[in-house]
Design an enzyme around this catalytic site. Structure first.
Site, PDB file in Angstrom:
ATOM      1  CB  SER A 148     -23.821 -19.025 -35.515  1.00 20.18           C
ATOM      2  OG  SER A 148     -24.295 -18.788 -36.816  1.00 20.18           O
ATOM      3  CE1 TYR A 177     -17.568 -16.911 -40.866  1.00 19.34           C
ATOM      4  CE2 TYR A 177     -19.129 -15.125 -41.282  1.00 19.34           C
ATOM      5  CZ  TYR A 177     -18.314 -15.835 -40.407  1.00 19.34           C
ATOM      6  OH  TYR A 177     -18.269 -15.477 -39.077  1.00 19.34           O
ATOM      7  CE  LYS A 181     -19.552 -19.726 -38.613  1.00 19.02           C
ATOM      8  NZ  LYS A 181     -18.908 -19.932 -37.293  1.00 19.02           N
TER       9      LYS A 181
END
Length: 301
Positions: A148, A177, A181
């Site tokens: 992550s 993004y 994550k």
């Protein structure tokens, strides 16, 4: 000496012996994945890395020490994921660790072969399907490590439209993004809940800001935006690759993690510095159901 942000992969493995363990690493041809593969193979593990094409895979295998194999995997294609998982299970039926390391960051708007937003599709949905297809090869003591990032704080999941199907104009590379994550962490939480009864534990890892080619798809504007965020947050300096990969290698091998899972790690330790939505159990279950619908498969482990 306690581990921390300056710990290297070799230091993590100095007193450990992963000999005889088959460890799979996606995106093992460069950056954090390649360093993890190098360190683990040098320590005696059997490493199977994934590459986007066979030539690249063969070249990297030839350069790494120890026993290393490769399979071809394109995480932007569900067909490629299914084919690669089938090949892997046939060739290597018992896996000790699965490191879901591959990913993209802050890309311009794009879609995978199956129409998913590129970052969500590659970083989360690709690994979601890949991991679930490999569950039959995961037994007692197996670990799943999902890469992550602290960048998850930029956004939770876009529940109503995760792939920007109805509003592509709302796309922002860093928010997308962040959502991807966040998905990596929530997937970790739900996977651990579902599999810990059979002795499989999962971990989400923030490697730190590392000097790799992960940002190769960033536009100049996204790069400037990142520089502003880093300055404003007074973030630590860039790590070298051997330091950045240390936490995922620690997650894959540390004896002290054997009895825990579904946690977020940074600097070779369990971290509490995460967004409030990152470890939400209800959202983790909700994401699992959403992901099953998107990849067109149900998994009841």
């Amino acid at each position: 000496m306690p581990f921390g942000p300056d710990t290297t992969t070799d230091e993590v493995l100095a007193d450990l012996d992963p000999s005889g363990r088959t460890i799979v690493i996606t995106g093992g041809t460069s950056g954090l994945g390649r360093e993890s593969a190098r360190a683990l193979a040098a320590a005696g593990a059997h490493v199977v890395l994934t590459a986007r094409d066979a030539e690249q895979g063969r070249a990297v295998v030839a350069e790494l020490p120890g026993r290393v194999d490769h399979v071809v995997l394109d995480l932007t294609s569900l067909a490629s994921i299914r084919a690669a998982a089938g090949e892997l299970r046939e060739r290597f039926p018992e896996l000790a660790v699965l490191v879901n390391n591959a990913g993209v960051m802050a890309t311009p708007f794009g879609r995978t072969a199956d129409g998913f937003e590129l970052q969500f599709g590659t970083n989360h949905l690709g690994h979601f399907l890949w991991t679930n297809l490999l569950v039959p090869a995961l037994g007692e003591g197996t670990r799943v490590v999902n890469l992550s990032s602290a960048g998850h704080v930029a956004s939770g999941i876009r529940w109503a439209d995760p792939n920007y199907a109805s509003a592509p104009e709302e796309y922002h590379p860093w928010k997308a993004y962040g959502a991807a994550k966040t998905a990596n962490i929530l997937f970790t939480v739900e996977l651990d809940r579902r599999l810990r009864g059979r002795g499989v534990r999962s971990y989400a890892v923030h490697p730190g800001m590392v000097a790799t080619n992960l940002g190769r798809h960033m536009t100049a504007a996204a790069g400037r935006d990142l520089a502003k965020k880093v300055t404003a947050a007074r973030m630590p300096p860039l790590k070298q690759v051997a330091n950045g990969a240390a936490t995922q290698v620690w997650a894959a091998t540390a004896p002290e993690l054997a009895a825990v899972g579904g946690v977020y790690l940074a600097d070779c330790a369990i971290s509490t510095e995460h967004a409030p939505w990152a470890l939400d159990a209800a959202d983790a279950g909700r994401l699992w159901t959403l992901s099953e619908g998107l990849v067109g498969a149900e998994f009841a482990w």
